[in-house]
Design a protein around this motif. Structure first.
Motif, PDB file in Angstrom:
ATOM      1  N   LEU A 178       8.265  -8.521   5.312  1.00  0.00           N
ATOM      2  CA  LEU A 178       9.367  -8.009   4.510  1.00  0.00           C
ATOM      3  C   LEU A 178       9.325  -6.484   4.466  1.00  0.00           C
ATOM      4  N   ASP A 179      10.436  -5.892   4.063  1.00  0.00           N
ATOM      5  CA  ASP A 179      10.448  -4.442   3.889  1.00  0.00           C
ATOM      6  C   ASP A 179       9.394  -4.060   2.855  1.00  0.00           C
ATOM      7  N   PRO A 180       8.686  -2.939   3.057  1.00  0.00           N
ATOM      8  CA  PRO A 180       7.656  -2.539   2.095  1.00  0.00           C
ATOM      9  C   PRO A 180       8.245  -2.344   0.695  1.00  0.00           C
ATOM     10  N   ARG A 235       0.800  -1.228   0.000  1.00  0.00           N
ATOM     11  CA  ARG A 235       0.000   0.000   0.000  1.00  0.00           C
ATOM     12  C   ARG A 235       0.832   1.278   0.000  1.00  0.00           C
ATOM     13  N   PRO A 236       1.915   1.367   0.802  1.00  0.00           N
ATOM     14  CA  PRO A 236       2.683   2.619   0.797  1.00  0.00           C
ATOM     15  C   PRO A 236       3.235   2.995  -0.568  1.00  0.00           C
ATOM     16  N   VAL A 237       3.658   2.004  -1.350  1.00  0.00           N
ATOM     17  CA  VAL A 237       4.247   2.345  -2.643  1.00  0.00           C
ATOM     18  C   VAL A 237       3.188   2.813  -3.633  1.00  0.00           C
ATOM     19  N   VAL A 238       1.981   2.251  -3.547  1.00  0.00           N
ATOM     20  CA  VAL A 238       0.895   2.732  -4.415  1.00  0.00           C
ATOM     21  C   VAL A 238       0.519   4.158  -4.024  1.00  0.00           C
ATOM     22  N   ALA A 239       0.389   4.399  -2.722  1.00  0.00           N
ATOM     23  CA  ALA A 239       0.102   5.760  -2.257  1.00  0.00           C
ATOM     24  C   ALA A 239       1.220   6.715  -2.649  1.00  0.00           C
ATOM     25  N   GLY A 240       2.462   6.248  -2.560  1.00  0.00           N
ATOM     26  CA  GLY A 240       3.592   7.078  -2.950  1.00  0.00           C
ATOM     27  C   GLY A 240       3.571   7.420  -4.428  1.00  0.00           C
ATOM     28  N   ALA A 241       3.136   6.471  -5.253  1.00  0.00           N
ATOM     29  CA  ALA A 241       3.034   6.735  -6.691  1.00  0.00           C
ATOM     30  C   ALA A 241       1.996   7.818  -6.968  1.00  0.00           C
ATOM     31  N   ILE A 242       0.871   7.769  -6.254  1.00  0.00           N
ATOM     32  CA  ILE A 242      -0.161   8.794  -6.437  1.00  0.00           C
ATOM     33  C   ILE A 242       0.362  10.152  -5.991  1.00  0.00           C
ATOM     34  N   ARG A 243       1.023  10.203  -4.854  1.00  0.00           N
ATOM     35  CA  ARG A 243       1.583  11.484  -4.384  1.00  0.00           C
ATOM     36  C   ARG A 243       2.600  12.028  -5.377  1.00  0.00           C
ATOM     37  N   HIS A 244       3.413  11.145  -5.925  1.00  0.00           N
ATOM     38  CA  HIS A 244       4.409  11.552  -6.926  1.00  0.00           C
ATOM     39  C   HIS A 244       3.726  12.182  -8.142  1.00  0.00           C
ATOM     40  N   LEU A 245       2.648  11.562  -8.611  1.00  0.00           N
ATOM     41  CA  LEU A 245       1.937  12.089  -9.779  1.00  0.00           C
ATOM     42  C   LEU A 245       1.258  13.422  -9.454  1.00  0.00           C
ATOM     43  N   VAL A 246       0.682  13.511  -8.269  1.00  0.00           N
ATOM     44  CA  VAL A 246       0.029  14.764  -7.869  1.00  0.00           C
ATOM     45  C   VAL A 246       1.056  15.886  -7.787  1.00  0.00           C
ATOM     46  N   GLU A 247       2.231  15.588  -7.244  1.00  0.00           N
ATOM     47  CA  GLU A 247       3.292  16.596  -7.169  1.00  0.00           C
ATOM     48  C   GLU A 247       3.740  17.048  -8.556  1.00  0.00           C
ATOM     49  N   LEU A 248       3.598  16.170  -9.552  1.00  0.00           N
ATOM     50  CA  LEU A 248       3.947  16.515 -10.926  1.00  0.00           C
ATOM     51  C   LEU A 248       2.823  17.280 -11.631  1.00  0.00           C
ATOM     52  N   GLY A 249       1.725  17.527 -10.907  1.00  0.00           N
ATOM     53  CA  GLY A 249       0.633  18.306 -11.467  1.00  0.00           C
ATOM     54  C   GLY A 249      -0.508  17.514 -12.048  1.00  0.00           C
ATOM     55  N   HIS A 250      -0.482  16.199 -11.918  1.00  0.00           N
ATOM     56  CA  HIS A 250      -1.550  15.376 -12.498  1.00  0.00           C
ATOM     57  C   HIS A 250      -2.809  15.443 -11.633  1.00  0.00           C
ATOM     58  N   ARG A 251      -3.930  15.674 -12.275  1.00  0.00           N
ATOM     59  CA  ARG A 251      -5.225  15.695 -11.602  1.00  0.00           C
ATOM     60  C   ARG A 251      -6.199  14.716 -12.249  1.00  0.00           C
ATOM     61  N   HIS A 252      -5.835  14.178 -13.392  1.00  0.00           N
ATOM     62  CA  HIS A 252      -6.666  13.204 -14.106  1.00  0.00           C
ATOM     63  C   HIS A 252      -5.899  11.877 -14.149  1.00  0.00           C
ATOM     64  N   ILE A 253      -6.063  11.101 -13.091  1.00  0.00           N
ATOM     65  CA  ILE A 253      -5.324   9.842 -12.924  1.00  0.00           C
ATOM     66  C   ILE A 253      -6.315   8.679 -13.014  1.00  0.00           C
ATOM     67  N   ALA A 254      -5.938   7.633 -13.728  1.00  0.00           N
ATOM     68  CA  ALA A 254      -6.772   6.433 -13.838  1.00  0.00           C
ATOM     69  C   ALA A 254      -6.015   5.236 -13.276  1.00  0.00           C
ATOM     70  N   TYR A 255      -6.768   4.168 -12.989  1.00  0.00           N
ATOM     71  CA  TYR A 255      -6.164   2.970 -12.395  1.00  0.00           C
ATOM     72  C   TYR A 255      -6.632   1.738 -13.173  1.00  0.00           C
ATOM     73  N   VAL A 256      -5.681   0.885 -13.525  1.00  0.00           N
ATOM     74  CA  VAL A 256      -5.977  -0.389 -14.179  1.00  0.00           C
ATOM     75  C   VAL A 256      -5.719  -1.490 -13.161  1.00  0.00           C
ATOM     76  N   ALA A 257      -6.787  -2.146 -12.734  1.00  0.00           N
ATOM     77  CA  ALA A 257      -6.747  -3.007 -11.551  1.00  0.00           C
ATOM     78  C   ALA A 257      -6.509  -4.473 -11.881  1.00  0.00           C
TER      79      ALA A 257
END
Length: 343
Positions: A322-324, A168-190
């Motif tokens: 294990l380590d996250p 979970r932390p790495v998925v949340a980190g990916a979203i934060r990374h994209l938001v910091e890059l200015g992305h507001r239209h993000i989609a998810y392929v599950a």
């Protein structure tokens, strides 16, 4: 074809009884050093190796561990996660002379496969992967008395060893990374809805978006497959509100999605940023290289094998955390485009 040497041949060449040969090969006390030397010399000269069935009878163990997978065979071969996971297992059990027995089963035959493994005494324990909602396998293993290790069971499962990695932390980190890059239209392929780890990753994505003050993102099924990732990407880039970034539940679907987007004329990451999960070896060689979460499948395999061996030999049910997973930032993510247009 030359006849395979037997333990009787070893005994005859060494001039001892078969029982003495068995004592020497199982390191039991009471055999003179000179006799041990003759037996081992005979074994080496004849090239004798014990059969698996004979070892099982003498030790009470099958000297094998099992992995039952219900995915389609071609999907298993195409997904780099499982070969790396199995390589991690092999790196541990090779030292003990044990083997890994892989069974690819249809969903309707899965439970009978476990029963058959126990009835035929073919394995000493099994790995449970792709844990599901209301998964019947843990209860079956307890019923059968078959040792097992649950791979990716957050919080553990009663009666089973567990090796977990918090994704979970790495998925949340990916979203934060994209938001910091200015992305507001993000989609998810599950991944598949029935898998617990697929649900965890999706929830982590939506929770991170909510923390950033953004609405839930569009979610399309990808099934952890290349075909699923390609189809989902085609649908997403055809939308009027086309996303500027897509997060995929695994690298296989992400790399297929990248190819589809590029064939449609989108530049990565100028027009579309892409994030995967697993960090398979191919991820760093795609063009652009893939930003992804590193889970280290081989490490999972090694840890799972060690936990299962401990369970088999001592009856313990260790819980190993294990380590996250770690976010590997590469070239497939970049600043959100200021203007989005269809290719």
């Amino acid at each position: 074809m030359a006849r395979r040497p037997t333990i009787a041949d070893v005994a005859a060449l060494a001039g001892v009884s078969r029982a003495t040969v068995s004592f020497v090969l199982n390191d039991r006390p009471g055999v003179a050093a000179a006799t041990q030397q003759r037996v081992r010399a005979a074994v080496e000269k004849l090239g004798w190796t014990p059969s698996r069935s004979a070892r099982a009878l003498s030790t009470g163990r099958a000297r094998a561990v099992g992995l039952v997978l219900t995915r389609e065979p071609d999907l298993i071969g195409n997904d780099p996660f499982f070969p790396a996971f199995m390589a991690g297992i092999e790196s541990v059990i090779a030292d003990s002379g044990d083997g890994l027995m892989l069974h690819v089963s249809r969903p309707e035959r899965e439970m009978d496969t476990y029963r058959r493994l126990v009835n035929d005494q073919r394995v000493d324990g099994v790995f449970l992967t792709d844990l599901r909602v209301d998964d019947p396998r843990p209860a079956l293993l307890r019923e059968l008395g078959l040792p097992g290790v649950a791979v990716g069971a957050d919080g553990g499962i009663e009666g089973l060893a567990t090796v977990n990695l918090d994704d979970r932390p790495v998925v949340a980190g990916a979203i934060r990374h994209l938001v910091e890059l200015g992305h507001r239209h993000i989609a998810y392929v599950a991944g598949p809805d029935e898998y617990l780890h697929a649900q965890r990753r999706l929830r982590a994505c939506q929770d991170a978006l909510a923390e950033a003050g953004l609405p839930p993102c569009p979610v399309l099924p990808g099934g952890f497959t290349a075909e699923g990732g390609a189809l989902a990407t085609q649908a997403l880039i055809a939308r009027a509100d086309r996303p500027t970034a897509i997060v995929y539940a695994n690298d296989l679907s992400a790399t297929a999605g990248m190819a589809v987007a590029q064939e449609a004329g989108l530049r990565l990451p100028e027009d579309l940023s892409v994030v995967g999960f697993d960090d398979v070896p191919l991820a760093s060689w795609t063009r652009p290289s893939l930003t992804t979460g590193r889970a280290d499948a081989a490490r999972w395999g090694r840890a799972a094998a060690l936990a299962l061996i401990e369970t088999i030999e001592t009856g313990a049910t260790p819980y190993v955390e294990l380590d996250p997973a770690a976010l590997m930032l590469r070239d497939s993510t970049g600043p959100a485009p200021t203007a989005r247009a269809h290719p």
